[in-house]
Design a protein around this motif. Structure first.
Motif, short mmCIF file in Angstrom:
data_model
loop_
_atom_site.label_atom_id
_atom_site.label_comp_id
_atom_site.label_asym_id
_atom_site.label_seq_id
_atom_site.Cartn_x
_atom_site.Cartn_y
_atom_site.Cartn_z
N ASP A 53 18.61 -50.60 79.84
CA ASP A 53 18.05 -51.44 78.87
C ASP A 53 17.25 -50.64 77.74
N ASP A 54 16.55 -49.38 78.15
CA ASP A 54 16.02 -48.87 77.01
C ASP A 54 16.79 -47.69 76.49
N CYS A 55 17.75 -47.09 77.30
CA CYS A 55 18.37 -45.76 76.82
C CYS A 55 19.90 -45.82 77.17
N PRO A 56 20.78 -46.61 76.18
CA PRO A 56 22.17 -46.64 76.26
C PRO A 56 22.78 -45.33 75.92
N ALA A 57 23.97 -44.90 76.26
CA ALA A 57 24.74 -43.63 76.15
C ALA A 57 24.76 -43.62 74.71
N PRO A 58 24.89 -42.91 73.95
CA PRO A 58 24.66 -42.53 72.66
C PRO A 58 26.00 -42.11 71.80
N ASP A 59 27.00 -41.91 72.71
CA ASP A 59 28.23 -41.87 72.12
C ASP A 59 29.34 -42.05 73.35
N ALA A 60 30.63 -42.32 72.95
CA ALA A 60 31.71 -42.60 74.08
C ALA A 60 31.93 -41.65 75.09
N GLU A 61 31.70 -40.32 74.58
CA GLU A 61 31.84 -39.21 75.74
C GLU A 61 30.80 -39.22 76.80
N SER A 62 29.42 -39.40 76.50
CA SER A 62 28.46 -39.70 77.13
C SER A 62 28.50 -41.06 77.95
N LEU A 63 28.89 -42.02 77.36
CA LEU A 63 29.18 -43.28 78.27
C LEU A 63 30.24 -43.02 79.48
N MET A 64 31.41 -42.63 78.98
CA MET A 64 32.46 -41.98 79.86
C MET A 64 32.01 -41.15 81.17
N ARG A 65 31.27 -40.23 80.66
CA ARG A 65 30.56 -39.50 81.94
C ARG A 65 29.58 -40.23 82.67
N SER A 66 28.94 -40.94 82.21
CA SER A 66 27.93 -41.87 83.01
C SER A 66 28.72 -42.91 83.65
N ARG A 67 29.92 -43.38 83.32
CA ARG A 67 30.70 -44.44 84.24
C ARG A 67 31.12 -43.61 85.24
N TYR A 68 31.79 -42.05 85.10
CA TYR A 68 32.07 -41.53 86.10
C TYR A 68 30.92 -41.38 87.25
N THR A 69 29.94 -40.93 86.66
CA THR A 69 28.73 -40.80 87.45
C THR A 69 28.25 -42.14 88.28
N ALA A 70 28.56 -43.21 87.80
CA ALA A 70 28.29 -44.62 88.46
C ALA A 70 29.27 -44.86 89.42
N PHE A 71 30.52 -44.37 89.37
CA PHE A 71 31.71 -44.28 90.51
C PHE A 71 30.95 -43.34 91.70
N VAL A 72 30.40 -42.18 91.26
CA VAL A 72 30.14 -41.37 92.06
C VAL A 72 28.82 -41.99 93.08
N ARG A 73 27.94 -42.60 92.34
CA ARG A 73 26.70 -43.31 93.14
C ARG A 73 26.98 -44.57 93.49
N GLY A 74 28.21 -45.09 93.37
CA GLY A 74 28.35 -46.54 93.65
C GLY A 74 27.69 -47.68 92.93
N ARG A 75 27.52 -47.41 91.65
CA ARG A 75 26.65 -48.22 90.85
C ARG A 75 27.59 -49.17 90.03
N ALA A 76 28.22 -50.34 90.84
CA ALA A 76 29.18 -51.31 90.32
C ALA A 76 28.44 -52.04 89.00
N ASP A 77 27.12 -52.41 89.34
CA ASP A 77 26.06 -53.08 88.30
C ASP A 77 26.25 -52.42 87.04
N TYR A 78 26.37 -51.06 86.94
CA TYR A 78 26.36 -50.02 85.72
C TYR A 78 27.83 -50.30 85.21
N LEU A 79 28.69 -50.33 85.82
CA LEU A 79 30.03 -50.10 85.56
C LEU A 79 30.26 -51.65 84.85
N LEU A 80 29.86 -52.55 85.38
CA LEU A 80 30.09 -53.80 84.79
C LEU A 80 29.36 -54.04 83.49
N ALA A 81 28.24 -53.47 83.40
CA ALA A 81 27.25 -53.82 82.35
C ALA A 81 27.90 -53.10 81.09
N THR A 82 28.53 -51.92 81.20
CA THR A 82 29.05 -50.91 80.33
C THR A 82 30.53 -51.32 79.92
#
Length: 142
Positions: A34-63
């Motif tokens: 809510d307070d700190c969205p990814a600043p660019d496409a690469e950062s978002l893609m990397r954070s989505r990979y990390t969400a897969f690693v950590r099992g964070r379906a909530d983040y994947l759906l939100a992004t």
């Protein structure tokens, strides 16, 4: 007592070439969406990979861009993510970009096969936030 620093699963290198800590890399986006969205496409893609690693379906759906987002997402907790390689980042204007990457993982189960996922993902920015729009992928099992 020394503190332990967990490297970010996305592998983004810091100044000394070592992976950045999770908290200083993708953790700030996953844990503070809510307070700190990814600043660019690469950062978002990397954070989505990390969400897969950590099992964070909530983040994947939100992004995920609402136009292409599935109603739900089931992640297999037994899948083991093995690494990420960003091949190319291409800006397509102020509010669009493509990121080509290879993500490797091992399927669930004792005899799980290794999979190499090669994707060119498209991202768009809406309301000041980058969102995953779609991707063209190739999987190769080894």
């Amino acid at each position: 007592m020394a503190s332990t620093v967990t490297a970010c699963p996305c592998g983004r290198p810091g100044e000394r070439g070592r992976p950045l800590p999770y908290e200083a890399c993708c953790g700030r986006y996953l844990d503070h969406w809510d307070d700190c969205p990814a600043p660019d496409a690469e950062s978002l893609m990397r954070s989505r990979y990390t969400a897969f690693v950590r099992g964070r379906a909530d983040y994947l759906l939100a992004t995920w861009d609402v136009a292409d987002r599935p109603p739900s997402l089931e992640l297999d907790p037994a899948t083991r993510w093995l690494g990420l390689e960003v091949r190319e980042v291409k800006n397509l204007g102020l509010d669009a970009a493509e990121v080509e990457f290879i993500a490797r993982y091992r399927e669930a189960g004792q005899a799980g096969r290794a999979v190499r996922l090669h994707e060119r993902s498209r991202f768009r920015r809406a309301g000041g936030r980058w969102l995953y729009a779609s991707g063209a992928m190739r999987e190769r099992k080894t």
